[in-house]
Design a protein around this motif. Structure first.
Motif, PDB file in Angstrom:
ATOM      1  N   ALA A 165       0.831  -1.203   0.000  1.00  0.00           N
ATOM      2  CA  ALA A 165       0.000   0.000   0.000  1.00  0.00           C
ATOM      3  C   ALA A 165       0.866   1.253   0.000  1.00  0.00           C
ATOM      4  CB  ALA A 165      -0.935  -0.005   1.196  1.00  0.00           C
ATOM      5  N   ALA A 166       1.978   1.210   0.726  1.00  0.00           N
ATOM      6  CA  ALA A 166       2.889   2.353   0.741  1.00  0.00           C
ATOM      7  C   ALA A 166       3.512   2.592  -0.628  1.00  0.00           C
ATOM      8  CB  ALA A 166       3.982   2.128   1.790  1.00  0.00           C
ATOM      9  N   MET A 167       3.796   1.532  -1.358  1.00  0.00           N
ATOM     10  CA  MET A 167       4.373   1.677  -2.695  1.00  0.00           C
ATOM     11  C   MET A 167       3.395   2.322  -3.669  1.00  0.00           C
ATOM     12  SD  MET A 167       6.288  -2.036  -2.942  1.00  0.00           S
ATOM     13  CE  MET A 167       6.685  -1.831  -4.672  1.00  0.00           C
ATOM     14  N   ARG A 168       2.103   2.130  -3.446  1.00  0.00           N
ATOM     15  CA  ARG A 168       1.077   2.708  -4.325  1.00  0.00           C
ATOM     16  C   ARG A 168       0.458   3.971  -3.743  1.00  0.00           C
ATOM     17  NH1 ARG A 168      -0.658  -0.501  -8.517  1.00  0.00           N
ATOM     18  NH2 ARG A 168       0.164  -2.624  -8.549  1.00  0.00           N
ATOM     19  N   GLY A 169       0.962   4.442  -2.617  1.00  0.00           N
ATOM     20  CA  GLY A 169       0.429   5.653  -2.014  1.00  0.00           C
ATOM     21  C   GLY A 169      -0.917   5.453  -1.347  1.00  0.00           C
ATOM     22  N   GLY A 170      -1.202   4.244  -0.876  1.00  0.00           N
ATOM     23  CA  GLY A 170      -2.493   3.955  -0.256  1.00  0.00           C
ATOM     24  C   GLY A 170      -2.452   4.063   1.253  1.00  0.00           C
ATOM     25  N   TRP A 171      -3.593   3.748   1.865  1.00  0.00           N
ATOM     26  CA  TRP A 171      -3.769   3.829   3.316  1.00  0.00           C
ATOM     27  C   TRP A 171      -4.163   2.453   3.832  1.00  0.00           C
ATOM     28  CZ3 TRP A 171      -3.906   8.572   6.268  1.00  0.00           C
ATOM     29  CH2 TRP A 171      -3.682   9.729   5.505  1.00  0.00           C
ATOM     30  N   VAL A 172      -3.595   2.075   4.964  1.00  0.00           N
ATOM     31  CA  VAL A 172      -3.996   0.867   5.676  1.00  0.00           C
ATOM     32  C   VAL A 172      -4.402   1.278   7.079  1.00  0.00           C
ATOM     33  CG1 VAL A 172      -3.277  -1.369   6.591  1.00  0.00           C
ATOM     34  CG2 VAL A 172      -2.503  -0.655   4.335  1.00  0.00           C
ATOM     35  N   MET A 173      -5.686   1.151   7.375  1.00  0.00           N
ATOM     36  CA  MET A 173      -6.229   1.502   8.681  1.00  0.00           C
ATOM     37  C   MET A 173      -6.354   0.238   9.525  1.00  0.00           C
ATOM     38  SD  MET A 173      -6.686   4.740   8.440  1.00  0.00           S
ATOM     39  CE  MET A 173      -7.600   4.933   9.961  1.00  0.00           C
ATOM     40  N   VAL A 174      -5.762   0.257  10.714  1.00  0.00           N
ATOM     41  CA  VAL A 174      -5.821  -0.884  11.628  1.00  0.00           C
ATOM     42  C   VAL A 174      -6.804  -0.557  12.738  1.00  0.00           C
ATOM     43  CG1 VAL A 174      -4.518  -2.405  13.157  1.00  0.00           C
ATOM     44  CG2 VAL A 174      -3.447  -1.498  11.088  1.00  0.00           C
ATOM     45  N   CYS A 253      -3.006   2.770  12.299  1.00  0.00           N
ATOM     46  CA  CYS A 253      -1.904   2.604  11.349  1.00  0.00           C
ATOM     47  C   CYS A 253      -2.230   3.343  10.070  1.00  0.00           C
ATOM     48  CB  CYS A 253      -1.669   1.123  11.068  1.00  0.00           C
ATOM     49  SG  CYS A 253      -0.525   0.832   9.724  1.00  0.00           S
ATOM     50  N   LEU A 254      -1.451   4.358   9.763  1.00  0.00           N
ATOM     51  CA  LEU A 254      -1.633   5.114   8.529  1.00  0.00           C
ATOM     52  C   LEU A 254      -0.406   4.895   7.659  1.00  0.00           C
ATOM     53  CD1 LEU A 254      -2.901   8.483  10.011  1.00  0.00           C
ATOM     54  CD2 LEU A 254      -4.236   6.482   9.377  1.00  0.00           C
ATOM     55  N   VAL A 255      -0.589   4.343   6.514  1.00  0.00           N
ATOM     56  CA  VAL A 255       0.512   4.097   5.593  1.00  0.00           C
ATOM     57  C   VAL A 255       0.391   5.067   4.442  1.00  0.00           C
ATOM     58  CG1 VAL A 255       1.628   2.414   4.110  1.00  0.00           C
ATOM     59  CG2 VAL A 255       0.603   1.683   6.246  1.00  0.00           C
ATOM     60  N   ARG A 256       1.350   5.935   4.303  1.00  0.00           N
ATOM     61  CA  ARG A 256       1.342   6.950   3.250  1.00  0.00           C
ATOM     62  C   ARG A 256       2.498   6.710   2.295  1.00  0.00           C
ATOM     63  NH1 ARG A 256       0.374  12.447   6.821  1.00  0.00           N
ATOM     64  NH2 ARG A 256      -1.807  12.135   7.309  1.00  0.00           N
ATOM     65  N   GLU A 257       2.614   7.634   1.341  1.00  0.00           N
ATOM     66  CA  GLU A 257       3.704   7.541   0.386  1.00  0.00           C
ATOM     67  C   GLU A 257       5.044   7.757   1.069  1.00  0.00           C
ATOM     68  OE1 GLU A 257       2.151  10.287  -2.757  1.00  0.00           O
ATOM     69  OE2 GLU A 257       3.124   8.820  -4.018  1.00  0.00           O
ATOM     70  N   THR A 258       5.065   8.527   2.154  1.00  0.00           N
ATOM     71  CA  THR A 258       6.318   8.846   2.816  1.00  0.00           C
ATOM     72  C   THR A 258       6.819   7.708   3.667  1.00  0.00           C
ATOM     73  OG1 THR A 258       5.043   9.821   4.627  1.00  0.00           O
ATOM     74  CG2 THR A 258       5.791  11.291   2.891  1.00  0.00           C
ATOM     75  N   ALA A 259       6.010   6.633   3.853  1.00  0.00           N
ATOM     76  CA  ALA A 259       6.459   5.521   4.670  1.00  0.00           C
ATOM     77  C   ALA A 259       7.579   4.778   3.960  1.00  0.00           C
ATOM     78  CB  ALA A 259       5.300   4.571   4.958  1.00  0.00           C
ATOM     79  N   SER A 260       8.459   4.176   4.778  1.00  0.00           N
ATOM     80  CA  SER A 260       9.547   3.411   4.188  1.00  0.00           C
ATOM     81  C   SER A 260       8.999   2.166   3.526  1.00  0.00           C
ATOM     82  CB  SER A 260      10.548   3.012   5.283  1.00  0.00           C
ATOM     83  OG  SER A 260       9.913   2.193   6.241  1.00  0.00           O
ATOM     84  N   MET A 261       9.668   1.696   2.485  1.00  0.00           N
ATOM     85  CA  MET A 261       9.181   0.581   1.683  1.00  0.00           C
ATOM     86  C   MET A 261      10.106  -0.613   1.823  1.00  0.00           C
ATOM     87  SD  MET A 261       7.959   2.366  -1.830  1.00  0.00           S
ATOM     88  CE  MET A 261       9.629   2.852  -2.215  1.00  0.00           C
ATOM     89  N   LYS A 262       9.521  -1.784   1.820  1.00  0.00           N
ATOM     90  CA  LYS A 262      10.269  -3.040   1.779  1.00  0.00           C
ATOM     91  C   LYS A 262      10.043  -3.662   0.414  1.00  0.00           C
ATOM     92  CE  LYS A 262      10.325  -4.336   6.673  1.00  0.00           C
ATOM     93  NZ  LYS A 262       9.932  -5.366   7.636  1.00  0.00           N
TER      94      LYS A 262
END
Length: 270
Positions: A165-174, A253-262
């Protein structure tokens, strides 16, 4: 190595590993950042993970999951008994150990393949994905659910979902693990006092709506995740960088584009 590299750039390192009787060379290449593919943005979706099915979406889609450990359990037990009967240090024991290792590798590959396909499909279709913070560490204490939960790979599903999701600029809400997603009616909000795991379909006593347990839970997870996303908690929450924080406590949990990617590990057979 005869096979050409899949990426152009400077070769940084090569790691040779062995899985069962197969050898792999993992090549690390320093490349430029590839252009990110945006999600199709079909809206938001709630995902309910369970023991009977891998994932149930709020749209009504159900992904059963391969359940490789359960499917190959008889063969796994037979090979384990065969290994225990061989004399230590003998060649027959080494052969039996290798057969068992190949079966374990096959089970892991089947599970990993299903998780990658599902998480890639979800992150490609939806921009916002709401999931539940399951207490995976506590499930081994329940002898009725331990094997099924472990066979689904819930923790790996969340990890893959977050970095993709971070690679595509999406959001993951936990969503909070204590949120009664299964007991709450998605139509009127009535909360049932008890809801055994054996109950798969139930009717709300307040509004009379008949629910599928997993679909209803996925819809409640979606509603709660969107409410927290638009509420005051979202503005003050920090992005979680692809599982770098401890996921033991309930959190947003908010995953944005600025999050680090694996990056996905790519193995090249030699």
């Amino acid at each position: 190595m005869r096979e050409p590299l899949r990426f152009t750039g400077k070769i940084m390192s090569v790691t040779v590993s062995r899985v069962a009787d197969r050898w792999f060379a993992s090549v690390t290449v320093d490349t430029e950042d590839a252009p990110r593919c945006r999600a199709e943005n079909q809206g938001a979706v709630g995902v309910d993970l369970g023991a009977s099915t891998l994932a149930t979406l709020s749209t009504g889609e159900v992904f059963a999951g391969p359940k490789p450990h359960t499917a190959l359990l008889k063969r796994l037990r037979r090979l384990s008994r065969s290994l225990s009967r061989k004399s230590k240090g003998s060649r027959n024991r080494a052969k039996a150990r290798m057969r068992l290792a190949r079966l374990h590798a096959r089970i892991a590959n089947i599970r990993r393949d299903a998780l990658h396909k599902l998480t890639a499909s979800l992150t490609r279709r939806f921009h916002t994905i709401c999931i539940e913070d399951l207490h995976v560490r506590g499930t081994p204490r329940n002898r009725h659910l331990a094997r099924s939960i472990a066979d689904m790979g819930v923790t790996e599903f969340r990890r893959q979902l977050q970095y993709k999701a971070a690679m595509r600029g999406g959001w993951v809400m936990v969503v909070d693990r204590f949120y009664p997603s299964s007991k709450r009616c998605s139509a009127c909000g009535h909360v049932m006092e008890e809801m055994p795991l054996s109950v798969r379909r139930w009717t709300c006593p307040e509004c009379g709506t008949t629910h599928d347990r997993d679909v209803n839970a996925a819809r409640n997870i979606l509603a709660n995740g969107l409410a927290r996303l638009s509420g005051p908690t979202a503005s003050s929450a920090e992005p979680e960088a692809c599982g770098e924080k401890d996921s033991g406590a309930p959190s947003l949990c908010l995953v944005r584009e600025t999050a680090s990617m694996k990056q996905e590990v790519r193995f090249v057979p030699v």
